[in-house]
Design a protein around this motif. Structure first.
Motif, PDB file in Angstrom:
ATOM      1  N   VAL A  85     -32.652  57.370 -16.718  1.00 20.19           N
ATOM      2  CA  VAL A  85     -30.231  58.230 -16.671  1.00 20.19           C
ATOM      3  C   VAL A  85     -30.240  57.581 -17.455  1.00 20.19           C
ATOM      4  O   VAL A  85     -29.004  58.322 -17.802  1.00 20.19           O
ATOM      5  CB  VAL A  85     -30.668  57.392 -14.878  1.00 20.19           C
ATOM      6  N   VAL A  86     -30.210  56.276 -17.830  1.00 24.20           N
ATOM      7  CA  VAL A  86     -29.222  55.887 -18.985  1.00 24.20           C
ATOM      8  C   VAL A  86     -30.747  56.041 -20.651  1.00 24.20           C
ATOM      9  O   VAL A  86     -29.521  56.732 -21.959  1.00 24.20           O
ATOM     10  CB  VAL A  86     -29.068  54.392 -19.489  1.00 24.20           C
ATOM     11  N   GLY A  87     -31.583  56.300 -20.014  1.00 24.09           N
ATOM     12  CA  GLY A  87     -32.340  55.840 -21.656  1.00 24.09           C
ATOM     13  C   GLY A  87     -32.009  56.139 -22.927  1.00 24.09           C
ATOM     14  O   GLY A  87     -30.857  55.030 -23.715  1.00 24.09           O
ATOM     15  N   GLY A  88     -32.471  57.099 -23.611  1.00 26.66           N
ATOM     16  CA  GLY A  88     -31.781  57.613 -24.549  1.00 26.66           C
ATOM     17  C   GLY A  88     -32.136  56.941 -25.927  1.00 26.66           C
ATOM     18  O   GLY A  88     -33.677  56.173 -26.278  1.00 26.66           O
ATOM     19  N   ALA A  89     -31.669  55.927 -27.020  1.00 23.24           N
ATOM     20  CA  ALA A  89     -32.577  55.642 -28.148  1.00 23.24           C
ATOM     21  C   ALA A  89     -31.048  54.893 -29.058  1.00 23.24           C
ATOM     22  O   ALA A  89     -30.387  55.221 -29.635  1.00 23.24           O
ATOM     23  CB  ALA A  89     -32.922  56.999 -29.744  1.00 23.24           C
ATOM     24  N   SER A  90     -31.691  53.642 -29.849  1.00 19.11           N
ATOM     25  CA  SER A  90     -31.111  52.798 -31.072  1.00 19.11           C
ATOM     26  C   SER A  90     -31.308  52.616 -32.256  1.00 19.11           C
ATOM     27  O   SER A  90     -32.531  53.544 -32.437  1.00 19.11           O
ATOM     28  CB  SER A  90     -31.139  51.646 -29.849  1.00 19.11           C
ATOM     29  N   ALA A  91     -30.575  52.132 -32.977  1.00 16.78           N
ATOM     30  CA  ALA A  91     -31.330  52.028 -34.586  1.00 16.78           C
ATOM     31  C   ALA A  91     -30.621  51.498 -34.795  1.00 16.78           C
ATOM     32  O   ALA A  91     -29.739  50.234 -34.341  1.00 16.78           O
ATOM     33  CB  ALA A  91     -30.318  53.675 -35.435  1.00 16.78           C
ATOM     34  N   VAL A  92     -31.281  50.224 -35.897  1.00 13.44           N
ATOM     35  CA  VAL A  92     -31.257  49.492 -36.642  1.00 13.44           C
ATOM     36  C   VAL A  92     -30.886  50.040 -38.325  1.00 13.44           C
ATOM     37  O   VAL A  92     -32.296  50.121 -39.119  1.00 13.44           O
ATOM     38  CB  VAL A  92     -32.112  48.151 -36.763  1.00 13.44           C
ATOM     39  N   ARG A  93     -29.869  49.439 -38.699  1.00 12.20           N
ATOM     40  CA  ARG A  93     -29.864  50.254 -40.734  1.00 12.20           C
ATOM     41  C   ARG A  93     -30.200  48.539 -41.097  1.00 12.20           C
ATOM     42  O   ARG A  93     -29.355  47.651 -41.016  1.00 12.20           O
ATOM     43  CB  ARG A  93     -28.415  50.792 -40.900  1.00 12.20           C
ATOM     44  N   PHE A  94     -30.703  48.894 -41.927  1.00  7.84           N
ATOM     45  CA  PHE A  94     -31.180  47.514 -42.907  1.00  7.84           C
ATOM     46  C   PHE A  94     -30.951  47.871 -44.490  1.00  7.84           C
ATOM     47  O   PHE A  94     -31.042  48.917 -44.933  1.00  7.84           O
ATOM     48  CB  PHE A  94     -32.914  47.343 -43.284  1.00  7.84           C
ATOM     49  N   ARG A  95     -30.258  46.678 -45.146  1.00  8.78           N
ATOM     50  CA  ARG A  95     -30.014  46.737 -46.401  1.00  8.78           C
ATOM     51  C   ARG A  95     -30.911  47.331 -47.600  1.00  8.78           C
ATOM     52  O   ARG A  95     -32.290  46.758 -46.402  1.00  8.78           O
ATOM     53  CB  ARG A  95     -29.129  45.683 -46.823  1.00  8.78           C
ATOM     54  N   ALA A  96     -31.065  47.373 -48.600  1.00 10.64           N
ATOM     55  CA  ALA A  96     -32.809  46.904 -49.619  1.00 10.64           C
ATOM     56  C   ALA A  96     -33.221  45.674 -49.492  1.00 10.64           C
ATOM     57  O   ALA A  96     -34.878  46.236 -49.885  1.00 10.64           O
ATOM     58  CB  ALA A  96     -32.054  47.402 -50.891  1.00 10.64           C
ATOM     59  N   ASP A  97     -32.213  44.738 -49.319  1.00 11.96           N
ATOM     60  CA  ASP A  97     -32.806  43.498 -49.552  1.00 11.96           C
ATOM     61  C   ASP A  97     -33.756  43.399 -48.046  1.00 11.96           C
ATOM     62  O   ASP A  97     -34.183  42.165 -48.198  1.00 11.96           O
ATOM     63  CB  ASP A  97     -32.119  42.552 -50.391  1.00 11.96           C
ATOM     64  N   GLY A  98     -33.439  44.342 -47.029  1.00  9.34           N
ATOM     65  CA  GLY A  98     -34.078  43.816 -45.376  1.00  9.34           C
ATOM     66  C   GLY A  98     -33.135  43.234 -45.284  1.00  9.34           C
ATOM     67  O   GLY A  98     -34.099  43.286 -43.690  1.00  9.34           O
ATOM     68  N   SER A  99     -32.219  43.165 -45.232  1.00  3.26           N
ATOM     69  CA  SER A  99     -30.808  41.841 -44.045  1.00  3.26           C
ATOM     70  C   SER A  99     -30.482  43.106 -43.094  1.00  3.26           C
ATOM     71  O   SER A  99     -30.117  44.152 -43.451  1.00  3.26           O
ATOM     72  CB  SER A  99     -30.165  41.133 -44.998  1.00  3.26           C
ATOM     73  N   VAL A 100     -30.044  43.182 -42.363  1.00  6.08           N
ATOM     74  CA  VAL A 100     -29.365  43.791 -41.078  1.00  6.08           C
ATOM     75  C   VAL A 100     -27.783  43.836 -41.303  1.00  6.08           C
ATOM     76  O   VAL A 100     -27.747  42.734 -41.371  1.00  6.08           O
ATOM     77  CB  VAL A 100     -29.430  43.445 -39.933  1.00  6.08           C
ATOM     78  N   ALA A 101     -27.880  45.553 -41.441  1.00  4.54           N
ATOM     79  CA  ALA A 101     -26.393  45.815 -41.963  1.00  4.54           C
ATOM     80  C   ALA A 101     -25.770  46.034 -40.708  1.00  4.54           C
ATOM     81  O   ALA A 101     -24.513  45.821 -40.597  1.00  4.54           O
ATOM     82  CB  ALA A 101     -26.254  46.984 -42.738  1.00  4.54           C
ATOM     83  N   ASP A 102     -26.318  46.562 -39.423  1.00  2.00           N
ATOM     84  CA  ASP A 102     -26.052  47.478 -38.638  1.00  2.00           C
ATOM     85  C   ASP A 102     -26.577  47.727 -37.519  1.00  2.00           C
ATOM     86  O   ASP A 102     -27.995  47.927 -37.647  1.00  2.00           O
ATOM     87  CB  ASP A 102     -24.875  48.975 -39.146  1.00  2.00           C
ATOM     88  N   ALA A 103     -25.826  48.504 -36.088  1.00  2.00           N
ATOM     89  CA  ALA A 103     -26.647  48.287 -35.113  1.00  2.00           C
ATOM     90  C   ALA A 103     -26.555  49.092 -34.527  1.00  2.00           C
ATOM     91  O   ALA A 103     -25.079  49.432 -34.158  1.00  2.00           O
ATOM     92  CB  ALA A 103     -27.771  47.512 -34.597  1.00  2.00           C
ATOM     93  N   TYR A 104     -26.316  50.383 -33.636  1.00  2.00           N
ATOM     94  CA  TYR A 104     -25.817  51.518 -32.614  1.00  2.00           C
ATOM     95  C   TYR A 104     -26.704  52.167 -32.051  1.00  2.00           C
ATOM     96  O   TYR A 104     -28.176  52.395 -32.135  1.00  2.00           O
ATOM     97  CB  TYR A 104     -25.094  51.770 -33.276  1.00  2.00           C
ATOM     98  N   GLY A 140     -31.208  43.329 -24.541  1.00  3.13           N
ATOM     99  CA  GLY A 140     -30.431  42.616 -23.717  1.00  3.13           C
ATOM    100  C   GLY A 140     -29.114  41.348 -24.608  1.00  3.13           C
ATOM    101  O   GLY A 140     -28.494  41.092 -24.418  1.00  3.13           O
ATOM    102  N   GLN A 141     -30.077  41.315 -25.673  1.00  2.44           N
ATOM    103  CA  GLN A 141     -29.737  40.085 -26.412  1.00  2.44           C
ATOM    104  C   GLN A 141     -29.175  40.703 -27.898  1.00  2.44           C
ATOM    105  O   GLN A 141     -29.625  42.245 -28.464  1.00  2.44           O
ATOM    106  CB  GLN A 141     -30.228  39.043 -26.609  1.00  2.44           C
ATOM    107  N   ARG A 142     -28.211  40.340 -28.270  1.00  2.00           N
ATOM    108  CA  ARG A 142     -27.123  41.105 -29.857  1.00  2.00           C
ATOM    109  C   ARG A 142     -28.330  41.691 -31.033  1.00  2.00           C
ATOM    110  O   ARG A 142     -28.787  40.336 -31.346  1.00  2.00           O
ATOM    111  CB  ARG A 142     -26.439  40.917 -30.150  1.00  2.00           C
ATOM    112  N   VAL A 143     -28.603  42.119 -31.835  1.00  3.64           N
ATOM    113  CA  VAL A 143     -29.087  42.596 -32.691  1.00  3.64           C
ATOM    114  C   VAL A 143     -28.394  41.225 -33.762  1.00  3.64           C
ATOM    115  O   VAL A 143     -26.998  41.288 -34.355  1.00  3.64           O
ATOM    116  CB  VAL A 143     -29.434  43.624 -33.614  1.00  3.64           C
ATOM    117  N   ALA A 144     -29.138  40.634 -34.554  1.00  6.01           N
ATOM    118  CA  ALA A 144     -28.595  39.650 -35.459  1.00  6.01           C
ATOM    119  C   ALA A 144     -27.944  40.154 -36.263  1.00  6.01           C
ATOM    120  O   ALA A 144     -28.326  40.716 -36.924  1.00  6.01           O
ATOM    121  CB  ALA A 144     -29.449  38.711 -36.211  1.00  6.01           C
ATOM    122  N   GLY A 145     -26.486  39.640 -36.995  1.00  9.41           N
ATOM    123  CA  GLY A 145     -26.097  40.226 -37.331  1.00  9.41           C
ATOM    124  C   GLY A 145     -24.829  41.263 -36.770  1.00  9.41           C
ATOM    125  O   GLY A 145     -24.333  41.822 -38.085  1.00  9.41           O
ATOM    126  N   THR A 146     -24.741  41.628 -35.930  1.00 12.80           N
ATOM    127  CA  THR A 146     -24.502  42.155 -35.418  1.00 12.80           C
ATOM    128  C   THR A 146     -23.296  42.644 -33.923  1.00 12.80           C
ATOM    129  O   THR A 146     -24.475  41.519 -33.213  1.00 12.80           O
ATOM    130  CB  THR A 146     -25.082  43.839 -35.278  1.00 12.80           C
TER     131      THR A 146
END
Length: 387
Positions: free
Chosen positions: A100-119, A64-70
């Motif tokens: 009902v809504v289920g599904g799956a999400s993803a977090v993309r990490f950069r090479a240094d481990g920082s978060v680049a995106d989530a969706y 329920g909270q935004r992934v940091a940096g996204t």
């Protein structure tokens, strides 16, 4: 003779895991408690995690909270997960075990481990529990409901998810791909569930193929097995687990992990880790809490499972004392981490980053223990994991 004595006698008569990761260690019996490769767990860190020396943790997402940096709010009830390499980092995929809504999400990490995106990569499905990665870089997300389906998803979000109903309709849990035999193993979360494999017509294309069920005597815990075709993969009106009389039934199939000739899978009803030797087509026990001295079992509530390139297994607990235990390639089982203050939750989705230096997992209901999974938390642990 009680169950513990019977199982000890049966396991003692079994062979070592021929063709398995542990064959070289001459392991002739299920894993036993002992000192681990990382030493004792230290006092809890700021995230409530007890870890060995040299390891640190961070929170990746909270339900329920935004992934940091996204701008993306992390899903509720995070469950099964896996990591996938990208050109400039990696992606961690996580299921959502809600109706009902289920599904799956993803977090993309950069090479240094920082978060680049989530969706989001999958939505509008039902109680997505576990699943498994494929060798061609997709994630199989499985519905844990009667007549549940498997969905093939693309972790980078480049393509819409596709239903794979030819893989069978039942209470799906996890999946593991065997590229040598070109099959996908599937577990079933029922008290009398079965262990299946999907044999696609063309490897890499899961749209068509046949489903088979593992067959063996009811009381067999070690020995040879066979496979039989499933008459009706759609499971209606007769559930798939009741269609083949010779099928072996397991008490609550959970996690599934394949590596170099062995498919490891867990059953929560009897706290076991099984080892299917795909080369020799035999079944063995890798761990059973009934084969550990009374009161000394470190691993209970067995659930999701993953492994390392070196052959160690990491098994998450649903309940127990909220640990991830490592079963070493020498056959020692010991706690790797413990999560404090999450008594009403379960640990889900363990998966290593492609380079093996980071372990991801979730507490499905967090400290709140909310049945909706609104308090879910996803973590990353970094440290000197052995090769």
């Amino acid at each position: 003779m009680d169950r513990r004595t019977l199982l000890r006698a049966t396991a003692a008569g079994g062979a070592a895991f021929a063709g398995s990761l542990w064959a070289g260690a001459a392991l002739a019996a299920p894993a036993q408690p002992g000192p681990g490769p990382y030493g004792e767990l230290l006092a809890a860190d700021g995230n409530g995690l007890q870890l060995p020396s040299g390891f640190t943790s961070r929170v990746v997402g909270r339900s329920g909270q935004r992934v940091a940096g996204t701008s993306y709010p992390w899903h509720w009830a995070p469950d099964g997960g896996a990591c996938f390499p990208t050109g400039d980092g990696w992606i961690y995929v996580s299921n959502s075990e809600v109706p009902v809504v289920g599904g799956a999400s993803a977090v993309r990490f950069r090479a240094d481990g920082s978060v680049a995106d989530a969706y989001r990569i999958l939505g509008g499905t039902n109680v997505n529990c576990a699943g498994g990665p494929t060798p061609w870089g997709t994630w199989l997300s499985c519905e844990e409901v009667p007549l549940g389906r498997v969905y093939e998803t693309w972790p980078d979000g480049s393509r819409a998810a596709e239903e794979r109903t030819r893989m069978g309709r039942f209470t799906h849990e996890a999946a593991a791909c065997d590229p040598q035999r070109r099959v996908v193993y599937l577990t079933e979360d029922e008290g009398d569930g079965c262990f299946y494999r999907f044999v696609p017509d063309t490897w890499g294309d899961l749209r068509t193929g046949k489903v088979q069920v593992l067959c063996a005597p009811t009381d067999q815990v070690t020995g040879p097995v066979t496979w039989q075709d499933l008459p009706d993969r759609d499971g209606f009106p007769v559930p798939t687990r009741h269609q083949v009389g010779a099928a072996k039934h397991f008490d609550g199939g959970e996690g599934c992990w394949y590596d170099r000739g062995t498919c490891w899978f867990t059953t929560k009803g009897d706290n076991r880790v099984w080892a299917y030797d795909a080369v020799g087509q035999r079944l063995d026990l890798a761990y059973d809490d009934s084969l550990v001295p009374a009161g000394a079992a470190p691993l209970t509530g067995v659930d999701n499972i993953t492994g390392t390139r070196g052959g160690d297994l990491y098994v998450a607990e649903d309940g127990g004392n909220m640990e991830i235990n490592v079963i070493t390639r020498a056959g020692v089982v010991t706690p790797f981490l413990r999560l404090l203050g999450h008594a009403g939750s379960e640990i889900t989705g363990p998966a290593f980053s492609p380079d093996g230096s980071r372990l991801y997992f979730s507490s499905q209901r967090g400290t709140s223990g909310s049945a909706t999974g609104s308090g879910g938390i996803t973590y990353e642990v970094t440290g000197p994991f052995r090769p």
